[in-house]
Design a protein around this motif. Structure first.
Motif, PDB file in Angstrom:
ATOM      1  N   GLU A 156      38.973  49.924  21.580  1.00 19.29           N
ATOM      2  CA  GLU A 156      39.835  50.777  21.357  1.00 19.29           C
ATOM      3  C   GLU A 156      39.813  52.205  21.904  1.00 19.29           C
ATOM      4  OE1 GLU A 156      40.934  50.582  17.136  1.00 19.29           O
ATOM      5  OE2 GLU A 156      40.533  48.497  16.764  1.00 19.29           O
ATOM      6  N   ILE A 157      38.950  52.769  22.116  1.00 25.58           N
ATOM      7  CA  ILE A 157      38.933  54.069  22.702  1.00 25.58           C
ATOM      8  C   ILE A 157      39.420  54.023  24.136  1.00 25.58           C
ATOM      9  CG2 ILE A 157      37.262  56.001  23.187  1.00 25.58           C
ATOM     10  CD1 ILE A 157      37.194  54.989  20.302  1.00 25.58           C
ATOM     11  N   PRO A 158      40.264  54.705  24.365  1.00 19.36           N
ATOM     12  CA  PRO A 158      40.962  54.654  25.518  1.00 19.36           C
ATOM     13  C   PRO A 158      40.053  55.447  26.932  1.00 19.36           C
ATOM     14  CG  PRO A 158      42.274  56.122  24.441  1.00 19.36           C
ATOM     15  CD  PRO A 158      41.074  55.578  23.509  1.00 19.36           C
ATOM     16  N   ASP A 159      40.244  55.033  27.903  1.00 22.92           N
ATOM     17  CA  ASP A 159      39.543  55.555  29.208  1.00 22.92           C
ATOM     18  C   ASP A 159      40.395  55.271  30.175  1.00 22.92           C
ATOM     19  OD1 ASP A 159      37.814  55.870  31.485  1.00 22.92           O
ATOM     20  OD2 ASP A 159      36.241  55.823  30.156  1.00 22.92           O
ATOM     21  N   ALA A 160      40.685  56.438  31.043  1.00 22.15           N
ATOM     22  CA  ALA A 160      41.454  56.529  32.374  1.00 22.15           C
ATOM     23  C   ALA A 160      40.872  55.456  33.400  1.00 22.15           C
ATOM     24  CB  ALA A 160      41.649  57.924  32.893  1.00 22.15           C
ATOM     25  N   LEU A 161      39.525  55.365  33.360  1.00 15.80           N
ATOM     26  CA  LEU A 161      39.239  54.425  34.466  1.00 15.80           C
ATOM     27  C   LEU A 161      38.689  53.252  34.205  1.00 15.80           C
ATOM     28  CD1 LEU A 161      36.809  57.545  35.854  1.00 15.80           C
ATOM     29  CD2 LEU A 161      39.246  56.690  36.818  1.00 15.80           C
ATOM     30  N   VAL A 162      38.840  52.547  32.673  1.00 20.85           N
ATOM     31  CA  VAL A 162      38.609  51.243  32.267  1.00 20.85           C
ATOM     32  C   VAL A 162      39.618  50.730  31.679  1.00 20.85           C
ATOM     33  CG1 VAL A 162      37.046  50.023  30.880  1.00 20.85           C
ATOM     34  CG2 VAL A 162      36.060  51.924  32.169  1.00 20.85           C
ATOM     35  N   ASN A 163      40.150  49.717  32.007  1.00 16.85           N
ATOM     36  CA  ASN A 163      41.149  49.230  31.504  1.00 16.85           C
ATOM     37  C   ASN A 163      40.808  47.712  30.653  1.00 16.85           C
ATOM     38  OD1 ASN A 163      43.110  50.700  32.534  1.00 16.85           O
ATOM     39  ND2 ASN A 163      42.781  49.385  34.463  1.00 16.85           N
ATOM     40  N   VAL A 164      41.411  47.597  29.596  1.00 14.88           N
ATOM     41  CA  VAL A 164      41.069  46.418  28.847  1.00 14.88           C
ATOM     42  C   VAL A 164      41.977  45.383  29.517  1.00 14.88           C
ATOM     43  CG1 VAL A 164      41.089  45.211  26.881  1.00 14.88           C
ATOM     44  CG2 VAL A 164      40.345  47.286  26.996  1.00 14.88           C
ATOM     45  N   GLN A 165      42.028  44.487  30.223  1.00 20.07           N
ATOM     46  CA  GLN A 165      42.723  43.447  30.891  1.00 20.07           C
ATOM     47  C   GLN A 165      42.804  42.051  30.287  1.00 20.07           C
ATOM     48  OE1 GLN A 165      41.167  42.119  34.820  1.00 20.07           O
ATOM     49  NE2 GLN A 165      43.081  42.260  35.499  1.00 20.07           N
ATOM     50  N   HIS A 166      43.959  41.782  29.971  1.00 22.90           N
ATOM     51  CA  HIS A 166      44.183  40.421  29.292  1.00 22.90           C
ATOM     52  C   HIS A 166      44.753  39.555  30.296  1.00 22.90           C
ATOM     53  CE1 HIS A 166      45.146  37.464  26.047  1.00 22.90           C
ATOM     54  NE2 HIS A 166      46.253  37.220  26.901  1.00 22.90           N
ATOM     55  N   LYS A 167      44.108  38.329  30.332  1.00 21.46           N
ATOM     56  CA  LYS A 167      44.598  37.195  31.271  1.00 21.46           C
ATOM     57  C   LYS A 167      44.672  35.982  30.359  1.00 21.46           C
ATOM     58  CE  LYS A 167      41.212  38.545  34.814  1.00 21.46           C
ATOM     59  NZ  LYS A 167      40.910  38.069  36.069  1.00 21.46           N
ATOM     60  N   ASN A 168      46.267  35.682  30.842  1.00 20.27           N
ATOM     61  CA  ASN A 168      46.660  34.566  29.930  1.00 20.27           C
ATOM     62  C   ASN A 168      45.863  33.422  30.495  1.00 20.27           C
ATOM     63  OD1 ASN A 168      48.723  35.938  28.697  1.00 20.27           O
ATOM     64  ND2 ASN A 168      49.896  35.862  30.526  1.00 20.27           N
ATOM     65  N   ALA A 169      45.940  32.143  29.382  1.00 25.77           N
ATOM     66  CA  ALA A 169      45.504  30.811  29.900  1.00 25.77           C
ATOM     67  C   ALA A 169      45.981  30.328  31.341  1.00 25.77           C
ATOM     68  CB  ALA A 169      45.663  29.870  28.760  1.00 25.77           C
ATOM     69  N   ALA A 170      44.934  29.946  32.038  1.00 22.40           N
ATOM     70  CA  ALA A 170      45.377  29.578  33.630  1.00 22.40           C
ATOM     71  C   ALA A 170      44.539  28.606  34.097  1.00 22.40           C
ATOM     72  CB  ALA A 170      45.070  30.908  34.392  1.00 22.40           C
ATOM     73  N   THR A 171      44.757  27.919  35.097  1.00 26.73           N
ATOM     74  CA  THR A 171      44.104  26.983  35.865  1.00 26.73           C
ATOM     75  C   THR A 171      43.481  27.790  37.072  1.00 26.73           C
ATOM     76  OG1 THR A 171      45.700  25.265  35.510  1.00 26.73           O
ATOM     77  CG2 THR A 171      44.154  24.749  37.231  1.00 26.73           C
ATOM     78  N   VAL A 172      42.238  27.510  36.950  1.00 27.35           N
ATOM     79  CA  VAL A 172      41.321  28.159  38.090  1.00 27.35           C
ATOM     80  C   VAL A 172      40.430  26.999  38.563  1.00 27.35           C
ATOM     81  CG1 VAL A 172      39.425  29.959  38.448  1.00 27.35           C
ATOM     82  CG2 VAL A 172      41.074  30.190  36.310  1.00 27.35           C
ATOM     83  N   TYR A 173      40.484  27.226  40.198  1.00 29.31           N
ATOM     84  CA  TYR A 173      39.687  26.595  40.997  1.00 29.31           C
ATOM     85  C   TYR A 173      38.076  27.080  41.056  1.00 29.31           C
ATOM     86  CZ  TYR A 173      44.219  24.565  41.689  1.00 29.31           C
ATOM     87  OH  TYR A 173      45.485  23.943  41.548  1.00 29.31           O
ATOM     88  N   VAL A 174      37.087  26.268  40.855  1.00 31.47           N
ATOM     89  CA  VAL A 174      35.769  26.921  40.900  1.00 31.47           C
ATOM     90  C   VAL A 174      34.856  26.185  41.908  1.00 31.47           C
ATOM     91  CG1 VAL A 174      33.882  27.572  39.371  1.00 31.47           C
ATOM     92  CG2 VAL A 174      36.351  27.623  38.405  1.00 31.47           C
ATOM     93  N   ARG A 175      34.380  26.818  42.734  1.00 30.12           N
ATOM     94  CA  ARG A 175      33.320  26.355  43.250  1.00 30.12           C
ATOM     95  C   ARG A 175      31.802  27.008  42.916  1.00 30.12           C
ATOM     96  NH1 ARG A 175      31.973  24.024  47.989  1.00 30.12           N
ATOM     97  NH2 ARG A 175      30.112  24.605  49.393  1.00 30.12           N
ATOM     98  N   SER A 176      30.845  26.138  42.425  1.00 26.59           N
ATOM     99  CA  SER A 176      29.612  26.628  42.064  1.00 26.59           C
ATOM    100  C   SER A 176      28.688  26.792  43.478  1.00 26.59           C
ATOM    101  CB  SER A 176      29.206  25.878  40.926  1.00 26.59           C
ATOM    102  OG  SER A 176      29.900  25.820  39.895  1.00 26.59           O
ATOM    103  N   PHE A 177      27.624  27.779  43.447  1.00 28.56           N
ATOM    104  CA  PHE A 177      26.614  27.656  44.497  1.00 28.56           C
ATOM    105  C   PHE A 177      25.651  28.263  43.854  1.00 28.56           C
ATOM    106  CE2 PHE A 177      29.031  31.191  45.115  1.00 28.56           C
ATOM    107  CZ  PHE A 177      28.482  32.400  45.630  1.00 28.56           C
ATOM    108  N   GLY A 178      24.355  28.097  44.515  1.00 27.52           N
ATOM    109  CA  GLY A 178      23.181  28.685  44.119  1.00 27.52           C
ATOM    110  C   GLY A 178      22.503  29.667  45.237  1.00 27.52           C
ATOM    111  N   GLY A 179      21.386  29.860  45.050  1.00 29.53           N
ATOM    112  CA  GLY A 179      20.585  30.779  45.908  1.00 29.53           C
ATOM    113  C   GLY A 179      21.130  32.143  45.691  1.00 29.53           C
ATOM    114  N   SER A 180      20.114  33.196  46.500  1.00 27.25           N
ATOM    115  CA  SER A 180      20.390  34.488  46.333  1.00 27.25           C
ATOM    116  C   SER A 180      21.892  34.944  46.474  1.00 27.25           C
ATOM    117  CB  SER A 180      19.135  35.152  46.935  1.00 27.25           C
ATOM    118  OG  SER A 180      18.239  35.006  46.584  1.00 27.25           O
ATOM    119  N   PRO A 181      22.219  35.556  45.817  1.00 25.13           N
ATOM    120  CA  PRO A 181      23.808  36.183  45.821  1.00 25.13           C
ATOM    121  C   PRO A 181      24.018  37.105  47.086  1.00 25.13           C
ATOM    122  CG  PRO A 181      23.172  36.840  43.770  1.00 25.13           C
ATOM    123  CD  PRO A 181      21.908  36.033  44.461  1.00 25.13           C
TER     124      PRO A 181
END
Length: 194
Positions: free
Chosen positions: A118-143
């Motif tokens: 609840e505390i506002p901040d000019a550099l940090v936003n609370v972002q709401h993302k609606n329900a959505a379809t997301v395509y995901v690729r998983s991978f291992g190893g050092s990023p």
């Protein structure tokens, strides 16, 4: 150094702001989803609506990622001091949106349901993302930035081959482990086109 995903996971080492608990989330809250399709190159997931605290990166340089991480950490501390604790959660995201002349980068931490920053901040936003379809690729190893870019390219090619429509300009690197973990679970997320 252009190892954005490396820096992302290094940021996880710094304590930050305690969905669905699963093995990859280390029993911490994470966004809830259902797998709606699986093939050899990606999963199609339906995510519920989620909230994230997000700050823009000035660049993909290490110093700017660390500065963004500090902004989110300080934001969480101010929330806690005001009685609005943001529990630890997974994943940590770096969103890359490619524009015509430049790219934008954002660092985000998941906000578990029932948490109300609840505390506002000019550099940090609370972002709401609606329900959505997301395509995901998983991978291992050092990023690394290179592995993230390679996996985003492979995911885009697989989506085209599968006849999926998607946002061609934005990809999200999701990290679930400390950089010093022996095993890494990394993901690339690309949202389905609306």
């Amino acid at each position: 150094m252009e190892q954005l995903l490396f820096v992302l996971l290094a940021c996880v080492l710094v304590s930050f702001c305690s969905g669905q608990s699963s093995k990859m989330c280390h029993q911490q809250p994470c966004p809830e989803y259902q797998v709606t399709e699986t093939n050899k190159d990606f999963e199609e997931r339906l995510y519920v609506a989620t909230d994230w605290i997000t700050t823009k990166l000035d660049s993909k340089e290490t110093v700017d990622v660390l500065a963004a991480n500090k902004r989110l950490k300080d934001y969480c501390q101010r929330q806690k001091e005001a009685g609005h604790d943001i529990p630890d959660s997974w994943p940590v995201l770096i969103t890359v949106t490619e524009g015509k002349d430049a790219s934008d980068f954002y660092l985000s931490w998941f906000v578990p349901p029932g948490t109300e920053p609840e505390i506002p901040d000019a550099l940090v936003n609370v972002q709401h993302k609606n329900a959505a379809t997301v395509y995901v690729r998983s991978f291992g190893g050092s990023p690394s930035l290179n592995s993230g870019q390679e996996n985003a390219k492979v995911l885009r090619e697989a989506l085209i081959k599968a006849g999926k429509t998607f946002d061609p300009h934005t990809s999200i690197g999701a990290a679930y482990d400390s950089y010093f973990s022996l095993i890494h679970h990394n993901e690339i997320w690309i949202y389905a086109a609306l």
